[in-house]
Scaffold this motif. Structure first.
Motif, PDB file in Angstrom:
ATOM      1  N   ASN A  42       0.840  -1.205   0.000  1.00 26.91           N
ATOM      2  CA  ASN A  42       0.000   0.000   0.000  1.00 26.91           C
ATOM      3  C   ASN A  42       0.874   1.253   0.000  1.00 26.91           C
ATOM      4  OD1 ASN A  42      -0.184  -1.281   2.791  1.00 26.91           O
ATOM      5  ND2 ASN A  42      -1.208   0.613   3.303  1.00 26.91           N
ATOM      6  N   ASP A  43       0.786   2.116   0.978  1.00 28.19           N
ATOM      7  CA  ASP A  43       1.382   3.454   0.867  1.00 28.19           C
ATOM      8  C   ASP A  43       2.870   3.468   0.499  1.00 28.19           C
ATOM      9  OD1 ASP A  43      -1.004   3.600   2.231  1.00 28.19           O
ATOM     10  OD2 ASP A  43      -0.149   4.508   4.030  1.00 28.19           O
ATOM     11  N   GLN A  59       4.612   0.212   2.227  1.00 27.56           N
ATOM     12  CA  GLN A  59       3.872  -0.622   3.161  1.00 27.56           C
ATOM     13  C   GLN A  59       3.714  -1.991   2.520  1.00 27.56           C
ATOM     14  OE1 GLN A  59       2.054   0.304   6.499  1.00 27.56           O
ATOM     15  NE2 GLN A  59       4.131   1.039   6.173  1.00 27.56           N
ATOM     16  N   LYS A  70       2.321  -4.701   8.883  1.00 25.01           N
ATOM     17  CA  LYS A  70       3.121  -4.287   7.734  1.00 25.01           C
ATOM     18  C   LYS A  70       4.622  -4.261   7.991  1.00 25.01           C
ATOM     19  CE  LYS A  70      -0.560  -3.647   5.278  1.00 25.01           C
ATOM     20  NZ  LYS A  70      -1.351  -2.440   5.215  1.00 25.01           N
ATOM     21  N   TYR A 102       3.953   0.944  10.447  1.00 24.80           N
ATOM     22  CA  TYR A 102       3.045   1.695   9.580  1.00 24.80           C
ATOM     23  C   TYR A 102       3.772   2.868   8.914  1.00 24.80           C
ATOM     24  CZ  TYR A 102      -1.357  -0.770  10.525  1.00 24.80           C
ATOM     25  OH  TYR A 102      -2.381  -1.686  10.557  1.00 24.80           O
ATOM     26  N   SER A 103       3.011   3.645   8.138  1.00 28.90           N
ATOM     27  CA  SER A 103       3.616   4.615   7.225  1.00 28.90           C
ATOM     28  C   SER A 103       4.445   5.690   7.906  1.00 28.90           C
ATOM     29  CB  SER A 103       2.525   5.280   6.387  1.00 28.90           C
ATOM     30  OG  SER A 103       2.090   4.364   5.415  1.00 28.90           O
ATOM     31  N   ARG A 161      -1.059   8.671  13.421  1.00 35.13           N
ATOM     32  CA  ARG A 161       0.005   7.945  12.698  1.00 35.13           C
ATOM     33  C   ARG A 161       0.532   8.696  11.480  1.00 35.13           C
ATOM     34  NH1 ARG A 161      -4.639   4.603  12.306  1.00 35.13           N
ATOM     35  NH2 ARG A 161      -5.793   4.984  10.383  1.00 35.13           N
ATOM     36  N   ASP A 162       1.533   8.086  10.844  1.00 36.31           N
ATOM     37  CA  ASP A 162       2.099   8.493   9.558  1.00 36.31           C
ATOM     38  C   ASP A 162       2.945   9.771   9.650  1.00 36.31           C
ATOM     39  OD1 ASP A 162       0.444   6.378   8.829  1.00 36.31           O
ATOM     40  OD2 ASP A 162      -1.131   7.673   8.005  1.00 36.31           O
ATOM     41  N   GLU A 220      -5.324  10.722   7.247  1.00 34.16           N
ATOM     42  CA  GLU A 220      -4.136   9.875   7.163  1.00 34.16           C
ATOM     43  C   GLU A 220      -3.052  10.526   6.301  1.00 34.16           C
ATOM     44  OE1 GLU A 220      -5.849   6.061   5.744  1.00 34.16           O
ATOM     45  OE2 GLU A 220      -5.593   5.365   7.798  1.00 34.16           O
ATOM     46  N   CYS A 221      -1.842  10.061   6.512  1.00 30.25           N
ATOM     47  CA  CYS A 221      -0.699  10.363   5.640  1.00 30.25           C
ATOM     48  C   CYS A 221      -0.535  11.845   5.278  1.00 30.25           C
ATOM     49  CB  CYS A 221      -0.783   9.530   4.367  1.00 30.25           C
ATOM     50  SG  CYS A 221      -0.707   7.773   4.717  1.00 30.25           S
ATOM     51  N   TYR A 282      -4.264   7.226  -3.472  1.00 32.43           N
ATOM     52  CA  TYR A 282      -4.369   7.420  -2.034  1.00 32.43           C
ATOM     53  C   TYR A 282      -2.978   7.521  -1.424  1.00 32.43           C
ATOM     54  CZ  TYR A 282      -6.596   7.040   2.546  1.00 32.43           C
ATOM     55  OH  TYR A 282      -7.069   7.310   3.814  1.00 32.43           O
ATOM     56  N   TRP A 299      -0.074   5.712  -3.815  1.00 36.71           N
ATOM     57  CA  TRP A 299      -0.533   4.314  -3.867  1.00 36.71           C
ATOM     58  C   TRP A 299      -1.680   4.273  -4.875  1.00 36.71           C
ATOM     59  CZ3 TRP A 299      -4.317   2.091   0.280  1.00 36.71           C
ATOM     60  CH2 TRP A 299      -4.661   0.770  -0.060  1.00 36.71           C
ATOM     61  N   PRO A 303      -8.056   2.066   0.386  1.00 40.38           N
ATOM     62  CA  PRO A 303      -8.421   1.052   1.367  1.00 40.38           C
ATOM     63  C   PRO A 303      -9.905   0.700   1.257  1.00 40.38           C
ATOM     64  CG  PRO A 303      -7.274   2.892   2.434  1.00 40.38           C
ATOM     65  CD  PRO A 303      -7.517   3.286   1.010  1.00 40.38           C
TER      66      PRO A 303
HETATM   67  C1  FRU Z   1      -3.045   4.515   4.709  1.00 35.92           C
HETATM   68  C2  FRU Z   1      -2.757   3.743   5.988  1.00 35.92           C
HETATM   69  C3  FRU Z   1      -1.918   4.571   6.939  1.00 35.92           C
HETATM   70  C4  FRU Z   1      -1.226   3.505   7.746  1.00 35.92           C
HETATM   71  C5  FRU Z   1      -0.975   2.443   6.715  1.00 35.92           C
HETATM   72  C6  FRU Z   1      -0.996   1.040   7.228  1.00 35.92           C
HETATM   73  O1  FRU Z   1      -3.352   3.672   3.633  1.00 35.92           O
HETATM   74  O2  FRU Z   1      -3.949   3.335   6.603  1.00 35.92           O
HETATM   75  O3  FRU Z   1      -2.639   5.477   7.724  1.00 35.92           O
HETATM   76  O4  FRU Z   1      -0.054   3.950   8.334  1.00 35.92           O
HETATM   77  O5  FRU Z   1      -1.968   2.603   5.724  1.00 35.92           O
HETATM   78  O6  FRU Z   1      -0.601   0.160   6.220  1.00 35.92           O
END
Ligand code: FRU
Length: 479
Positions: A42-43, A59, A70, A102-103, A161-162, A220-221, A282, A299, A303
């Motif tokens: 993913n990210d 990720q 992850k 995570y990210s 997060r992130d 997020e992110c 995303y 990405w 999700p």
């Molecule tokens: C975004 C996310 C982030 C998280 C990661 C986990 O797609 O949900 O917020 O850190 O993916 O894989």
């Protein structure tokens, strides 16, 4: 005792080897996009250029094509075109990241690369804990985890997060995506002079604030950077309701532009603008490269948006990243343009000047599965469209000023669309790669990023006009 991180690393390597052929046999494998060696990607994370080499981490769930604890996978490149899979950068083998590394992001300081990431932890009752962690490397390839640098402050849920870290003047800053206790999305800011001790500065901005209004329950992110004289806050909010052509995906990505006051930590900004108009885009991340360009990679997934229906799952992998793009801020909006290096992939070009009146046309020499296609429109009287592999169609309706991307859904085969309003279209640049299409409209003013899964043996390319259209088309094979 075998270290848990090494154990996980060995298991992941075995998984790559075990499924290598299955993954390689997939006709939907991209030729020039980054994908996981096996499992789920993913990210993009830790995007950075250091000593000439670009690094993109991602990720990664090696053991299944679903989300989970992850890892950070890692690719490197000298030229943004040829990428090499590097050794696994981070494994979720410590108490503070046992349910996922995570990210996060990368910076270089004191001749070391430092990765900032979120340690995701679920306690024995399934409750989430979050830790912002750091890992260091002397060579940009092997990383030593150094543990937790930021714990959850009061006033936020563990959806926190992130971390994205950058330097401004002589201080370091970190933005984190969060949810407050009343379940509104927010971005918070930290400051540090040494990358170890971090001071909480408060909210940069939040859902509910003018002029953005209600903007979802979790952001997020985040990524915050200066570009062409503006501060841009890029993030991926969750919980927006669809509104006409806007916010049609399950989760969105967009930006605010304005000015960050580094002293107070607050940003004054305008309205929220979606960055991409397609189906799959995303959690993008940017970096300032050694030439001073602001590059972005996203990405090419969202999700919970039909992920379990991707046909590549049968080949033990899922999802890809976008091509690297250059960002610019012009006339109050972000433009995304393919990184110039990608031109090195071109060969065998064909150009045609075409005039169509209420007709469809197809030239077999333009067929293909991996190419760049540039359509320069001189005139569109009513509608003009390009259909790729009998699956995806880009249509400009000049009578309504609407540009629409249509594809066959990979969930149920039905047609689905994404659209935007645009006064005139003079250029459509397509990057087509086996199972993805990125369309750059009017030199990157709008971008449509999507996956598609056409029939393997159909490589057709069909042009169609209602009324009269005149255009020039150039196609290059890539790689
Ligand atoms: C975004 C996310 C982030 C998280 C990661 C986990 O797609 O949900 O917020 O850190 O993916 O894989």
């Amino acid at each position: 005792m075998l270290d848990r991180n090494n154990e996980l690393k060995e298991l992941a390597i075995k998984e790559i080897e075990m499924h290598r052929e299955t993954v390689e046999r997939d006709p939907y494998r991209p030729a020039f996009h980054l994908m996981p060696p096996v499992g789920l990607l993913n990210d993009p994370n830790g995007f950075i250029q250091w000593k000439g080499t670009y690094h993109v981490f991602f990720q990664w769930m090696p053991f299944k094509t679903e989300h989970g604890a992850k890892f950070w996978g890692h690719y490197t490149s000298k030229d943004l075109v040829n990428w090499e899979l590097a050794p696994i950068a981070l494994t979720p083998g410590d108490w503070y990241d046992k349910n996922g590394c995570y990210s996060g992001s990368a910076v270089v300081h004191d001749n070391k690369m430092k990765l900032f990431y979120t340690g995701n932890v679920k306690d024995e009752n399934g409750n989430r804990e979050t830790y912002q962690c750091v890992a260091e490397s002397e060579d940009g390839i092997h990383f030593d985890k150094k543990g937790v640098v930021v714990e959850l402050p009061e006033g936020y849920t563990p959806h926190f997060r992130d971390p994205k870290v950058w330097k401004h003047l002589d201080k370091w800053y970190m933005v984190i995506g969060t949810q407050d206790l009343s379940e509104e999305g927010r971005i918070v800011l930290y400051e540090s002079s040494d990358l170890r001790e971090w001071t909480f500065k408060g909210d940069v901005t939040a859902s509910g604030q003018e002029p953005i209004g209600d903007l979802g329950y979790m952001w997020e992110c985040p990524d915050l950077f200066e570009l062409d004289g503006k501060d841009i806050l890029l993030f991926s909010p969750q919980g927006l309701e669809g509104n006409g052509y806007l916010y049609q995906n399950v989760y969105q990505t967009g930006y605010l532009s304005g000015e960050l006051d580094y002293a107070s930590g607050k940003m004054s900004h305008g309205a929220f603008t979606e960055l991409d108009r397609g189906f799959e885009f995303y959690a993008p991340q940017t970096t300032l490269d050694e030439n001073g360009r602001r590059l972005v990679i996203g990405w090419m997934g969202v999700p919970e948006q039909g992920e379990e229906h991707h046909p590549t799952i049968a080949h033990k992998w899922i999802h890809i990243l976008t091509i690297p793009r250059e960002l610019h801020y012009e006339g109050n909006q972000l433009f995304q343009r393919p990184a110039a290096e990608l031109e090195a992939m071109r060969h065998s070009d064909i150009t045609k000047n075409v005039s169509l009146s209420n007709e469809r046309k197809e030239w077999s020499e333009l067929n293909g599965a991996v190419y760049e296609l540039l359509v320069q429109l001189n005139k569109v009287e009513e509608t003009f469209s390009v259909t790729i592999r009998n699956n995806a169609t880009m249509t400009y309706d000049a009578t309504k000023s609407v540009l629409t991307f249509k594809r066959k859904s990979f969930v149920n085969g039905e047609e689905e669309t994404r659209s935007c309003l645009i006064e005139s279209v003079n250029e459509l640049r397509f990057y087509v790669d086996s199972s993805s299409i990125e369309v750059f409209v009017n030199d990157g003013k709008e971008v449509f990023t999507s996956r598609f899964f056409p029939e393997e043996y159909n490589e057709s390319l069909v042009f169609e006009a209602d009324g009269h259209s005149t255009f020039q088309v150039t196609k290059w094979l890539l790689k």
